[in-house]
Design a protein around this motif. Structure first.
Motif, PDB file in Angstrom:
ATOM      1  N   ARG A  46     -12.929  51.110  12.613  1.00 10.27           N
ATOM      2  CA  ARG A  46     -13.403  50.040  13.605  1.00 10.27           C
ATOM      3  C   ARG A  46     -12.319  49.914  15.048  1.00 10.27           C
ATOM      4  O   ARG A  46     -12.622  49.485  15.952  1.00 10.27           O
ATOM      5  CB  ARG A  46     -13.457  48.788  13.233  1.00 10.27           C
ATOM      6  CG  ARG A  46     -12.140  48.268  12.701  1.00 10.27           C
ATOM      7  CD  ARG A  46     -12.411  46.887  12.045  1.00 10.27           C
ATOM      8  NE  ARG A  46     -11.354  46.248  11.332  1.00 10.27           N
ATOM      9  CZ  ARG A  46     -11.467  46.186   9.858  1.00 10.27           C
ATOM     10  NH1 ARG A  46     -12.272  46.495   9.219  1.00 10.27           N
ATOM     11  NH2 ARG A  46     -10.363  45.893   8.977  1.00 10.27           N
ATOM     12  N   LEU A  47     -11.301  50.660  14.706  1.00  9.07           N
ATOM     13  CA  LEU A  47     -10.345  50.668  16.035  1.00  9.07           C
ATOM     14  C   LEU A  47     -10.619  51.906  17.006  1.00  9.07           C
ATOM     15  O   LEU A  47     -10.163  51.967  17.876  1.00  9.07           O
ATOM     16  CB  LEU A  47      -8.832  50.907  15.514  1.00  9.07           C
ATOM     17  CG  LEU A  47      -8.222  50.021  14.471  1.00  9.07           C
ATOM     18  CD1 LEU A  47      -7.017  50.164  13.958  1.00  9.07           C
ATOM     19  CD2 LEU A  47      -8.227  48.639  15.551  1.00  9.07           C
ATOM     20  N   THR A  48     -11.783  52.751  16.418  1.00  5.43           N
ATOM     21  CA  THR A  48     -12.082  54.197  17.157  1.00  5.43           C
ATOM     22  C   THR A  48     -10.396  54.807  17.928  1.00  5.43           C
ATOM     23  O   THR A  48     -10.572  54.841  19.294  1.00  5.43           O
ATOM     24  CB  THR A  48     -12.941  53.730  18.144  1.00  5.43           C
ATOM     25  OG1 THR A  48     -12.324  52.954  19.285  1.00  5.43           O
ATOM     26  CG2 THR A  48     -14.323  53.241  17.549  1.00  5.43           C
ATOM     27  N   PRO A  49      -9.835  54.924  17.150  1.00  2.00           N
ATOM     28  CA  PRO A  49      -8.417  55.779  17.448  1.00  2.00           C
ATOM     29  C   PRO A  49      -8.459  56.809  17.959  1.00  2.00           C
ATOM     30  O   PRO A  49      -9.460  57.671  17.582  1.00  2.00           O
ATOM     31  CB  PRO A  49      -7.447  55.206  16.295  1.00  2.00           C
ATOM     32  CG  PRO A  49      -8.316  55.603  15.154  1.00  2.00           C
ATOM     33  CD  PRO A  49      -9.730  55.089  15.595  1.00  2.00           C
ATOM     34  N   SER A  99      -4.869  54.476  21.539  1.00  4.52           N
ATOM     35  CA  SER A  99      -6.106  54.439  22.098  1.00  4.52           C
ATOM     36  C   SER A  99      -5.766  54.100  23.652  1.00  4.52           C
ATOM     37  O   SER A  99      -4.939  53.336  24.078  1.00  4.52           O
ATOM     38  CB  SER A  99      -6.705  52.937  21.720  1.00  4.52           C
ATOM     39  OG  SER A  99      -7.928  52.616  22.632  1.00  4.52           O
ATOM     40  N   ASP A 100      -6.428  54.890  24.671  1.00  3.34           N
ATOM     41  CA  ASP A 100      -6.251  54.894  26.037  1.00  3.34           C
ATOM     42  C   ASP A 100      -6.974  53.491  26.557  1.00  3.34           C
ATOM     43  O   ASP A 100      -6.446  52.935  27.517  1.00  3.34           O
ATOM     44  CB  ASP A 100      -6.779  56.140  26.817  1.00  3.34           C
ATOM     45  CG  ASP A 100      -6.110  57.254  26.440  1.00  3.34           C
ATOM     46  OD1 ASP A 100      -4.844  57.272  25.984  1.00  3.34           O
ATOM     47  OD2 ASP A 100      -6.645  58.400  26.692  1.00  3.34           O
ATOM     48  N   ALA A 101      -8.104  52.931  25.898  1.00  2.87           N
ATOM     49  CA  ALA A 101      -8.675  51.886  26.339  1.00  2.87           C
ATOM     50  C   ALA A 101      -7.888  50.473  26.037  1.00  2.87           C
ATOM     51  O   ALA A 101      -7.773  49.669  26.766  1.00  2.87           O
ATOM     52  CB  ALA A 101      -9.991  51.733  25.802  1.00  2.87           C
ATOM     53  N   HIS A 102      -7.016  50.505  24.827  1.00  2.00           N
ATOM     54  CA  HIS A 102      -6.491  49.518  24.583  1.00  2.00           C
ATOM     55  C   HIS A 102      -4.980  49.697  23.917  1.00  2.00           C
ATOM     56  O   HIS A 102      -4.563  49.680  22.960  1.00  2.00           O
ATOM     57  CB  HIS A 102      -7.140  48.677  23.437  1.00  2.00           C
ATOM     58  CG  HIS A 102      -8.663  48.179  23.380  1.00  2.00           C
ATOM     59  ND1 HIS A 102      -9.000  47.403  24.501  1.00  2.00           N
ATOM     60  CD2 HIS A 102      -9.636  48.923  23.121  1.00  2.00           C
ATOM     61  CE1 HIS A 102     -10.377  47.277  24.497  1.00  2.00           C
ATOM     62  NE2 HIS A 102     -10.651  48.344  23.791  1.00  2.00           N
TER      63      HIS A 102
END
Length: 466
Positions: free
Chosen positions: A78-81, A107-110
């Motif tokens: 669920r973190l899509t790392p 994660s580049d997004a978060h």
């Protein structure tokens, strides 16, 4: 500040190490349960046993020998790392193979999420796992990744990796750091205040000593510093300071007496010399100039002796030169010299060579002064004895005069001291001969005292034998 800061950092490191070890032990226990669940499921326990092992929603990944992640827990998915899947166990690894490695989730997004960090990961190998078990395990289970080639009923060798959760360690260390950030400055302030007042109280006697010493001057050497009742180093300092002031006071008194006596001793021959010359000049036509010159020469000789003795007392403070001197030879020379003149007979008793280390001129001066004193006070005979006793050379000078009473046996060695009887019979002595004799004996590592005798004065000098 430095001490508390270093202590806080040390405790921080200790707590972090202990919490990390506890987290790792807990993760190892959970990994053992997960591996045991796979083994039980492989032996017929089915998916029920496997699902029970992952009810706590741990972060784990199961890697096949092909290097693909066949099962990834929902806590990771669920973190899509963005991450690198750990390598499977090496081929031929034993059934109890374990490993500890590091896996970084990012994660580049978060990028600021706390979950994206480096994790310590524990790994175990599981053999002979049916491919049918490598499927999604439901809401609290895991997610099946693509990459299995024909799941069927064939057996797989899997490597199970379990992430060590750092959250408890982070929370405790954050609480610890917050506490130390408040405690360290407060502790520094408290300790500084306590140290300030304690040191001020402890140094208060020192300040009293300083103030009293500041009041001491050449005219107030009788003042003494207060001695505290603590019986500690400061009290011992005060006692030592008072002892030093006592010695300075006594030295000052001795110097005053010395100056007064020296002035008196020098004034008498100078006054006599001046009077004689003034009378002769006033009646130059009737003066017997040879007699005037003879009397003046006697007074000048007396002044010269006093000046020489004063200079020697002022200069000769250090140890004597270490030459080999035979005291027996000096005694024989002095006795032979005095046998040619008038006055009391001087007899010598010697026992072979008596070697000492020192300055020959100084030792001769010691012997000459003792003999001069003995001849001045003897009735008829002066005896000189040189002997050896336990490595010590003993020089004794005994006269048959009136002797010296016990109360005056130390006083006669003071400068310009002459007893009443001696002063009445003195033929020009200044009262420095015995002082010089004792000073020479001390410079040579020996002693000089007056000891008991049947009659007369018995001066005994003891010097280290060579």
């Amino acid at each position: 500040m430095l001490l508390f800061t270093v202590g806080a950092l040390g405790v921080h490191a200790l707590v972090a190490n202990e919490l990390s070890a506890m987290a790792k032990n807990t993760a190892a226990h959970d990994l053992d349960q997960l591996v045991s669940a796979y083994r039980v499921a492989s032996l017929g326990g089915g998916r029920t046993a496997l699902a029970a092992a992952v009810l706590s929603d741990p972060m784990f990944v199961v890697v096949a020998d092909s290097g693909k992640a066949v099962v990834t827990s929902d806590a990771i998915v669920r973190l899509t790392p963005q991450w690198s899947i750990p390598e499977p166990a090496p081929m031929g690894a034993p059934p109890d193979w374990t490993t500890t490695t590091t896996v970084t989730l990012r994660s580049d997004a978060h990028p600021n999420w706390r979950e994206f960090r480096a994790y310590t990961v524990l790994g175990r190998v599981v053999n002979n796992v049916p491919a049918s078990l490598v499927e999604p395990l439901g809401r609290t289970g895991s997610t099946l990744n693509a990459g299995l080639d024909g799941s069927g009923d064939r057996s797989l060798r899997l490597t199970v990796y379990l992430f060590v959760p750092p959250w408890t360690t982070i929370q405790v260390l954050r609480l610890f750091d917050t506490t130390m950030a408040r405690f360290v400055p407060l502790a520094v302030v408290v300790v500084a205040l306590v140290a300030w007042f304690a040191s001020g109280r402890a140094l208060r006697p020192v300040e009293a000593i300083r103030r009293e010493l500041a009041e001491v001057s050449g005219n107030q050497l009788d003042r003494r510093v207060p001695v505290p009742r603590s019986h500690d180093e400061v009290a011992r300092l005060a006692v030592t300071t008072n002892d030093t002031l006592d010695r300075l006071h006594q030295a000052h008194l001795r110097q005053g007496r010395f100056v007064a006596d020296a002035s008196h001793e020098l004034r008498s021959p100078l006054a006599s010399l001046r009077t004689g010359l003034e009378v002769a000049l006033a009646h130059s036509d009737r003066a017997d100039w040879p007699a005037v010159a003879e009397r003046s020469l006697l007074e000048v000789s007396r002044l010269q002796r006093i000046t020489a003795d004063l200079l020697q007392l002022a200069v000769d403070d250090g140890p004597a030169r270490s030459d080999l001197v035979d005291l027996t030879d000096l005694v024989r020379e002095q006795v032979a010299e005095r046998s040619l003149g008038t006055g009391p007979a001087v007899l010598a008793t010697v026992a072979g060579a008596t070697l000492v280390r020192g300055e020959s001129v100084q030792l001769e001066r010691l012997l000459r002064n003792l003999l001069d004193n003995a001849v001045r006070h003897a009735r008829s005979t002066v005896s000189v004895t040189v002997s050896k006793s336990d490595g010590t050379v003993v020089l004794e000078v005994l006269d048959d005069g009136a002797g010296v009473a016990h109360p005056f046996r130390e006083r006669v060695f003071d400068r310009f001291v002459r007893l009443d009887e001696a002063r009445a019979r003195d033929a020009g002595g200044a009262g420095l001969g015995l002082t010089l004799a004792r000073a020479i004996a001390i410079r040579h590592g020996g002693t000089l005292h007056i000891e008991d005798s049947d009659a007369g004065a018995r001066f005994v000098a003891r010097l280290p034998g060579a």
